[in-house]
Design a protein around this motif. Structure first.
Motif, PDB file in Angstrom:
ATOM      1  N   GLY A 140     -39.215  59.258 -54.245  1.00 45.32           N
ATOM      2  CA  GLY A 140     -38.770  60.444 -54.965  1.00 45.32           C
ATOM      3  C   GLY A 140     -39.443  60.678 -56.288  1.00 45.32           C
ATOM      4  O   GLY A 140     -39.028  61.562 -57.049  1.00 45.32           O
ATOM      5  N   ALA A 141     -40.504  59.903 -56.613  1.00 41.57           N
ATOM      6  CA  ALA A 141     -41.223  60.142 -57.867  1.00 41.57           C
ATOM      7  C   ALA A 141     -42.024  61.437 -57.776  1.00 41.57           C
ATOM      8  O   ALA A 141     -42.440  61.854 -56.694  1.00 41.57           O
ATOM      9  CB  ALA A 141     -42.162  58.978 -58.167  1.00 41.57           C
ATOM     10  N   ASP A 142     -42.228  62.076 -58.927  1.00 43.68           N
ATOM     11  CA  ASP A 142     -42.985  63.316 -58.978  1.00 43.68           C
ATOM     12  C   ASP A 142     -44.448  63.082 -59.341  1.00 43.68           C
ATOM     13  O   ASP A 142     -45.302  63.911 -59.037  1.00 43.68           O
ATOM     14  CB  ASP A 142     -42.360  64.258 -60.007  1.00 43.68           C
ATOM     15  N   ASP A 143     -44.711  61.975 -60.021  1.00 43.39           N
ATOM     16  CA  ASP A 143     -46.077  61.664 -60.418  1.00 43.39           C
ATOM     17  C   ASP A 143     -46.142  60.171 -60.715  1.00 43.39           C
ATOM     18  O   ASP A 143     -45.118  59.470 -60.729  1.00 43.39           O
ATOM     19  CB  ASP A 143     -46.498  62.475 -61.649  1.00 43.39           C
ATOM     20  N   TYR A 144     -47.360  59.688 -60.950  1.00 40.70           N
ATOM     21  CA  TYR A 144     -47.604  58.251 -60.995  1.00 40.70           C
ATOM     22  C   TYR A 144     -48.748  57.989 -61.968  1.00 40.70           C
ATOM     23  O   TYR A 144     -49.798  58.598 -61.853  1.00 40.70           O
ATOM     24  CB  TYR A 144     -48.027  57.823 -59.580  1.00 40.70           C
ATOM     25  N   LEU A 145     -48.559  57.121 -62.944  1.00 42.60           N
ATOM     26  CA  LEU A 145     -49.638  56.726 -63.846  1.00 42.60           C
ATOM     27  C   LEU A 145     -49.771  55.206 -63.822  1.00 42.60           C
ATOM     28  O   LEU A 145     -48.791  54.491 -64.001  1.00 42.60           O
ATOM     29  CB  LEU A 145     -49.348  57.192 -65.274  1.00 42.60           C
ATOM     30  N   VAL A 146     -51.013  54.750 -63.595  1.00 45.84           N
ATOM     31  CA  VAL A 146     -51.259  53.305 -63.538  1.00 45.84           C
ATOM     32  C   VAL A 146     -51.708  52.811 -64.915  1.00 45.84           C
ATOM     33  O   VAL A 146     -52.608  53.386 -65.529  1.00 45.84           O
ATOM     34  CB  VAL A 146     -52.326  52.979 -62.481  1.00 45.84           C
ATOM     35  N   LYS A 147     -51.060  51.756 -65.403  1.00 51.25           N
ATOM     36  CA  LYS A 147     -51.436  51.165 -66.690  1.00 51.25           C
ATOM     37  C   LYS A 147     -52.767  50.413 -66.539  1.00 51.25           C
ATOM     38  O   LYS A 147     -52.993  49.783 -65.511  1.00 51.25           O
ATOM     39  CB  LYS A 147     -50.356  50.172 -67.146  1.00 51.25           C
ATOM     40  N   PRO A 148     -53.607  50.425 -67.577  1.00 51.95           N
ATOM     41  CA  PRO A 148     -53.453  51.183 -68.823  1.00 51.95           C
ATOM     42  C   PRO A 148     -53.861  52.639 -68.616  1.00 51.95           C
ATOM     43  O   PRO A 148     -54.800  52.923 -67.871  1.00 51.95           O
ATOM     44  CB  PRO A 148     -54.418  50.478 -69.777  1.00 51.95           C
ATOM     45  N   PHE A 149     -53.135  53.559 -69.235  1.00 51.09           N
ATOM     46  CA  PHE A 149     -53.463  54.967 -69.098  1.00 51.09           C
ATOM     47  C   PHE A 149     -53.687  55.566 -70.485  1.00 51.09           C
ATOM     48  O   PHE A 149     -53.246  55.028 -71.493  1.00 51.09           O
ATOM     49  CB  PHE A 149     -52.359  55.738 -68.365  1.00 51.09           C
ATOM     50  N   ASP A 150     -54.377  56.694 -70.489  1.00 46.11           N
ATOM     51  CA  ASP A 150     -54.645  57.390 -71.742  1.00 46.11           C
ATOM     52  C   ASP A 150     -53.407  58.195 -72.131  1.00 46.11           C
ATOM     53  O   ASP A 150     -52.844  58.905 -71.298  1.00 46.11           O
ATOM     54  CB  ASP A 150     -55.852  58.312 -71.568  1.00 46.11           C
ATOM     55  N   LEU A 151     -52.995  58.093 -73.393  1.00 45.98           N
ATOM     56  CA  LEU A 151     -51.767  58.768 -73.818  1.00 45.98           C
ATOM     57  C   LEU A 151     -51.897  60.289 -73.726  1.00 45.98           C
ATOM     58  O   LEU A 151     -50.912  60.975 -73.443  1.00 45.98           O
ATOM     59  CB  LEU A 151     -51.393  58.350 -75.241  1.00 45.98           C
ATOM     60  N   SER A 152     -53.083  60.827 -73.926  1.00 45.11           N
ATOM     61  CA  SER A 152     -53.245  62.274 -73.813  1.00 45.11           C
ATOM     62  C   SER A 152     -53.098  62.720 -72.353  1.00 45.11           C
ATOM     63  O   SER A 152     -52.603  63.819 -72.075  1.00 45.11           O
ATOM     64  CB  SER A 152     -54.592  62.722 -74.371  1.00 45.11           C
ATOM     65  N   GLU A 153     -53.492  61.855 -71.414  1.00 43.37           N
ATOM     66  CA  GLU A 153     -53.273  62.175 -70.000  1.00 43.37           C
ATOM     67  C   GLU A 153     -51.777  62.178 -69.692  1.00 43.37           C
ATOM     68  O   GLU A 153     -51.273  63.035 -68.960  1.00 43.37           O
ATOM     69  CB  GLU A 153     -53.996  61.185 -69.076  1.00 43.37           C
ATOM     70  N   LEU A 154     -51.050  61.201 -70.256  1.00 39.85           N
ATOM     71  CA  LEU A 154     -49.597  61.172 -70.080  1.00 39.85           C
ATOM     72  C   LEU A 154     -48.986  62.492 -70.557  1.00 39.85           C
ATOM     73  O   LEU A 154     -48.158  63.091 -69.861  1.00 39.85           O
ATOM     74  CB  LEU A 154     -48.993  60.006 -70.859  1.00 39.85           C
ATOM     75  N   SER A 155     -49.403  62.967 -71.730  1.00 48.43           N
ATOM     76  CA  SER A 155     -48.883  64.231 -72.263  1.00 48.43           C
ATOM     77  C   SER A 155     -49.141  65.380 -71.293  1.00 48.43           C
ATOM     78  O   SER A 155     -48.259  66.220 -71.060  1.00 48.43           O
ATOM     79  CB  SER A 155     -49.529  64.555 -73.608  1.00 48.43           C
ATOM     80  N   ALA A 156     -50.341  65.413 -70.726  1.00 47.43           N
ATOM     81  CA  ALA A 156     -50.685  66.488 -69.802  1.00 47.43           C
ATOM     82  C   ALA A 156     -49.848  66.409 -68.529  1.00 47.43           C
ATOM     83  O   ALA A 156     -49.393  67.431 -68.001  1.00 47.43           O
ATOM     84  CB  ALA A 156     -52.181  66.427 -69.463  1.00 47.43           C
ATOM     85  N   ARG A 157     -49.631  65.189 -68.012  1.00 47.46           N
ATOM     86  CA  ARG A 157     -48.818  65.025 -66.794  1.00 47.46           C
ATOM     87  C   ARG A 157     -47.374  65.447 -67.053  1.00 47.46           C
ATOM     88  O   ARG A 157     -46.742  66.082 -66.211  1.00 47.46           O
ATOM     89  CB  ARG A 157     -48.851  63.567 -66.332  1.00 47.46           C
ATOM     90  N   VAL A 158     -46.846  65.056 -68.226  1.00 45.92           N
ATOM     91  CA  VAL A 158     -45.472  65.418 -68.589  1.00 45.92           C
ATOM     92  C   VAL A 158     -45.331  66.942 -68.628  1.00 45.92           C
ATOM     93  O   VAL A 158     -44.392  67.517 -68.082  1.00 45.92           O
ATOM     94  CB  VAL A 158     -45.079  64.802 -69.948  1.00 45.92           C
TER      95      VAL A 158
END
Length: 221
Positions: free
Chosen positions: A94-112
């Motif tokens: 049921g997840a909507d998206d997935y980020l594998v560590k280590p990830f770029d914080l600006s990418e996290l912002s864009a995914r959010v």
């Protein structure tokens, strides 16, 4: 948005919390599934950022329970597990998206931002309200063609109005957009921020309904 961050690694948790807060969201950070379960029972979240390997269990169990009880809150999984099978299992749970560590914080912002737009039913990040043109993706506003600069907290408050244009928002609804748990709220905080927004967006952009709250004026002035 009100965001729940479930992450037990202190350094990463602090970095993610600060990034999401800088983007203008209120963040509640917990480090165990027990606290996560208690949080979702008492608070309506707009988004959950979920680590999988936690001290008191696996995040997928929490996610499956969340979905089984009918909660549709968007969830982005943050994990060091980079096997394709793990990603598939998370999405199937049921997840909507997935980020594998280590990830770029600006990418996290864009995914959010992208997940939030999907759940609002507004995949296009550009909207127009009265004389304002608003880019939800980049947090940019122009008024009559001229750029308007908002601080992160001003944007957080304004985003609440954007999501419900023309609808009345109470003081407590607006306070929830600005503060995570434990933050002190001054009695005149909302008035101060609404005043700042009016100076930048136009005196009539936000209407006061005395004793009730505020609403975004959706027509040109």
């Amino acid at each position: 948005m009100r965001v729940l961050l479930v992450e037990d690694t202190a350094g990463l948790g602090e970095a993610v919390r600060d990034q999401i807060a800088d983007d203008g969201h209120a963040v509640d950070w917990v480090q165990t599934l027990g606290f996560a379960e208690a949080s979702v029972r008492t608070t309506p979240y707009d988004l959950i950022l979920l680590d999988l390997m936690l001290p008191d269990g696996h995040g997928l169990g929490f996610l499956r329970t969340l979905r089984a009880t009918g909660k549709t809150t968007p969830v982005i999984i943050l994990t060091a597990r980079d096997q394709v099978s793990d990603r598939i299992e998370g999405l199937n749970a049921g997840a909507d998206d997935y980020l594998v560590k280590p990830f770029d914080l600006s990418e996290l912002s864009a995914r959010v931002a992208a997940v939030a737009r999907r759940y609002r039913g507004d995949p296009s990040p550009i909207i127009q309200v009265g004389e304002l043109v608003i880019d939800l993706g980049d947090h940019r506003i122009s008024r009559n063609g001229l750029p308007v600069e908002l601080t992160a907290r001003e944007w957080a408050l304004f985003e609440g109005f954007i999501q419900r244009p023309g609808m009345l928002l109470s003081r407590s609804q607006l306070e929830d957009r600005l503060y995570a748990f434990g933050a002190e709220i001054e009695s005149n905080t909302i008035e101060v921020y609404v005043s700042r927004l009016r100076k930048k967006l136009g005196r009539d952009a936000i209407v006061t309904v005395r004793g009730m709250g505020y609403r975004l004026e959706t027509h040109g002035h």
